[in-house]
Design a protein around this motif. Structure first.
Motif, short mmCIF file in Angstrom:
data_model
loop_
_atom_site.label_atom_id
_atom_site.label_comp_id
_atom_site.label_asym_id
_atom_site.label_seq_id
_atom_site.Cartn_x
_atom_site.Cartn_y
_atom_site.Cartn_z
N ARG A 1 -3.26 25.75 -5.81
CA ARG A 1 -2.03 26.38 -6.32
C ARG A 1 -2.31 27.04 -7.68
NH1 ARG A 1 1.06 26.72 -10.66
NH2 ARG A 1 1.06 24.48 -10.99
N ASP A 2 -2.43 26.26 -8.74
CA ASP A 2 -2.69 26.87 -10.05
C ASP A 2 -4.07 27.52 -10.04
OD1 ASP A 2 -2.63 27.49 -12.80
OD2 ASP A 2 -1.46 25.71 -13.23
N LEU B 1 5.02 23.65 -4.67
CA LEU B 1 5.71 24.04 -5.90
C LEU B 1 6.99 24.81 -5.59
CD1 LEU B 1 5.35 24.01 -9.06
CD2 LEU B 1 4.36 26.29 -8.84
N HIS C 1 7.58 19.69 -5.98
CA HIS C 1 7.29 19.85 -7.41
C HIS C 1 8.15 20.99 -7.96
CE1 HIS C 1 4.01 20.87 -10.67
NE2 HIS C 1 5.17 20.55 -11.20
N PHE D 1 9.80 23.16 -11.10
CA PHE D 1 9.55 23.46 -12.52
C PHE D 1 10.59 24.43 -13.07
CE2 PHE D 1 7.75 27.80 -12.87
CZ PHE D 1 7.56 28.11 -11.52
N SER E 1 8.50 19.56 -13.80
CA SER E 1 7.68 20.08 -14.90
C SER E 1 8.51 20.97 -15.82
CB SER E 1 6.53 20.95 -14.37
OG SER E 1 5.58 20.18 -13.73
N GLU F 1 8.23 23.66 -17.94
CA GLU F 1 7.16 24.62 -18.26
C GLU F 1 7.17 24.92 -19.76
OE1 GLU F 1 7.72 28.45 -16.51
OE2 GLU F 1 5.62 29.03 -16.74
N ASN G 1 5.91 15.77 -15.32
CA ASN G 1 4.66 16.44 -15.69
C ASN G 1 4.91 17.21 -16.98
OD1 ASN G 1 2.01 17.47 -15.28
ND2 ASN G 1 2.90 19.37 -14.50
N PRO H 1 3.51 20.06 -19.04
CA PRO H 1 2.51 21.13 -19.07
C PRO H 1 2.28 21.72 -20.46
CG PRO H 1 4.31 21.63 -17.52
CD PRO H 1 4.77 20.51 -18.42
N THR I 1 1.37 24.77 -20.90
CA THR I 1 1.27 25.97 -20.07
C THR I 1 0.36 27.04 -20.66
OG1 THR I 1 3.49 25.51 -19.28
CG2 THR I 1 2.70 27.77 -18.97
N HIS J 1 -0.76 18.24 -17.66
CA HIS J 1 -1.15 19.50 -17.00
C HIS J 1 -1.56 20.44 -18.14
CE1 HIS J 1 -0.57 22.71 -13.82
NE2 HIS J 1 -0.61 23.44 -14.93
N HIS K 1 -3.81 23.57 -19.92
CA HIS K 1 -4.59 24.80 -19.74
C HIS K 1 -5.62 24.93 -20.85
CE1 HIS K 1 -2.94 26.80 -16.17
NE2 HIS K 1 -1.91 26.00 -16.38
O1 KIV Z 1 1.12 25.64 -16.39
C1 KIV Z 1 2.23 25.35 -15.95
O2 KIV Z 1 3.21 25.20 -16.69
C2 KIV Z 1 2.37 25.19 -14.52
C3 KIV Z 1 3.63 24.58 -14.02
C4 KIV Z 1 4.16 25.29 -12.83
C5 KIV Z 1 3.42 23.12 -13.75
O3 KIV Z 1 1.46 25.44 -13.77
#
Ligand code: KIV
Ligand code: ZN
Length: 461
Positions: free
Chosen positions: A16-17, A76, A100, A102, A142, A144, A170, A172, A174, A205, A207
């Motif tokens: 997904r991501d 999602l 899930h 968000f 989530s 976001e 969750n 994130p 982001t 979660h 990045h």
């Molecule tokens: O990075 C993010 O905020 C996401 C959400 C959809 C969980 O991928």
């Protein structure tokens, strides 16, 4: 004395991501193949896709939900009815479905992207989770851009969604903005202030925009996170997500500092990394921790000398512990089916007897002509057996053709039956595409992969 270790749920979002990273989109057959490997890897949750995003994504999630029964399968959805209904439609036959949901909560997202007030945001999040809960017991929420959200407002939204039935929260990062101590503080605040938090799982979660995704996720675990969202090879939006293999191996190599366990089978890590790279055509950066081709290579004389005397001098984990194949196992014409089958598994492919027989017959013919059959030769043979039905190329093509494909440039590896028009001239130089061991990867004719050349060039500089 045995030390009690908390169990960390590994939530894999490669499909997904991860798939959202440029050049990494996958078709249904590819997603299903990778999902089977994630199952073998032992992840707890597979986020299979974003069903409302496209019919293809919907069908992929549905197929994965039908075929893979051990892990939880998540889909999602934005915080609105059509998304949630579509996600449920794709997931409803899963053995263990999860919706899930968000919704962004930071002021910058509310003001410029969603154009709603904080009150509207809170109500929308609560209603969406309540609706998802009416369909499915297992609901993750989530917020976001949580790490850029006002913590008071964030806690109010989390209060509301826990009350509405969310079972996982969750958090994130982001945009990859936070740093480890700050992320740990945020998790602590949430644990202290959100009502009913003791009954839900907190998830990280993160990045990687500042290169801190893994460090942030681990800091979150130290503060009470019990689910980590991550991807194979760290792929994902922009600079990617926290890398699954780095998180798992940090816990395994440093149990003195990270006294946690996961269900991941270390010996399946390399196969998963290779399969992803082979499917997407995106090579693993050579110095990538754990799965890069240099991760266990020793160049300097002093290092080589030390490793030969005792690997512990310069190796903090064995290559075998993450499934890196024993390079001393040379495949030639005297190798048997068993050795061939093992090598295929190390490259991420498990075959039934008949399929292995097909590959073996072609392998023997090739081995007769060339001395050593290397991984890229084998991948070539394997790819032919994976050709979609209706392909004009026979399952076992004449070995002369296979050999020609092997010695020519990667672009010549496009299946002979491809109906694609010739590639237009490329606007910039292209680096050869290779897997973690320098093995040439296929140049995809699939339109999904049309950005590959550009990314390879960028990755190569
Ligand atoms: O990075 C993010 O905020 C996401 C959400 C959809 C969980 O991928
Ligand atoms: Zn993300």
């Amino acid at each position: 004395m045995t030390v009690e270790r908390a169990r960390i749920t590994i939530f894999d979002t490669t499909l997904r991501d991860g798939e959202q990273s440029p050049g990494c989109s996958m078709n249904q057959e590819e997603k299903l193949r990778l999902a089977h490997q994630l199952d073998r890897l032992g992840v707890d949750v597979i986020e299979a896709g974003f069903p409302i995003a496209s019919d293809g994504d919907f069908e992929s999630v549905k197929a994965i939900a039908a075929a893979i029964r051990r892990p939880i399968i998540a889909g999602l959805a934005r915080a609105c009815r059509p998304d949630i209904e579509r996600a449920w439609e794709a997931l409803r036959h899963a053995a263990r479905p999860r919706i899930h949901v968000f919704l962004a909560t930071s002021d910058i997202h509310l003001q410029y992207k969603l154009r709603i007030t904080r009150d509207q945001c809170l109500a929308q999040a609560r209603d969406a989770v309540r609706f998802a809960k009416s369909l499915c017991d297992d609901v993750e929420f989530s917020p976001e851009d949580a790490t850029r959200t006002d913590p008071d407002f964030l806690c109010s939204v989390l209060d509301a969604v826990v009350e509405a039935g969310a079972t996982t929260l969750n958090i994130p990062d982001t945009v990859g903005y936070t740093i480890p101590s700050e992320y740990a503080d945020l998790i602590t605040t949430i644990r202290q202030r959100v009502k009913g938090i003791e009954n839900v799982t907190i998830s990280a979660h993160c990045h990687n925009d500042l290169g801190m995704a893994v460090a942030n996720a681990l800091a979150g675990v130290g503060a009470g996170v019990r689910q980590v969202e991550c991807t194979i090879n760290g792929i994902g939006e922009r600079a990617g997500n926290a890398s699954l293999e780095e998180i798992v191996m940090a816990m395994r190599v440093r149990p003195d500092r990270y006294a946690y366990e996961t269900g991941v089978i270390g010996a399946q890590i390399f196969a998963a990394s290779q399969m992803l790279s082979e499917i997407t055509g995106v090579p693993v950066q050579p110095n990538k921790a754990i799965t890069g081709r240099n991760a266990f290579a020793h160049e300097a004389g002093i290092h080589q000398d030390g490793v030969l005397k005792n690997p512990l001098t310069y190796e903090i984990m064995t290559p075998q512990s993450v499934g890196v194949p024993d390079s001393k196992l040379v495949l030639g014409k005297h190798s048997g089916r068993h050795a061939l089958g093992m090598r295929c598994e190390q490259l991420g492919y498990t075959f039934d007897r008949r399929a292995l027989d097909d590959i073996y017959r072609r392998f023997v013919r090739l081995a007769d002509k060339i001395k050593h059959v290397e991984d890229h030769h084998l991948l070539e043979l394997i790819r032919d057996t994976h050709k979609p039905s209706g392909s004009a190329t026979p399952l076992i093509e004449p070995i002369a053709t296979a050999q020609a494909a092997v010695v020519s440039a990667p672009a010549a590896n496009v299946p002979a039956a491809s109906a694609e028009p010739p590639e237009p001239p490329r606007p910039f130089p292209t680096a050869p595409q290779t897997n973690a061991f320098g093995v040439p990867l296929p140049a995809h004719s699939d339109p999904h992969h049309e950005q590959t050349q550009q990314e390879d060039y960028l990755w190569g500089v």
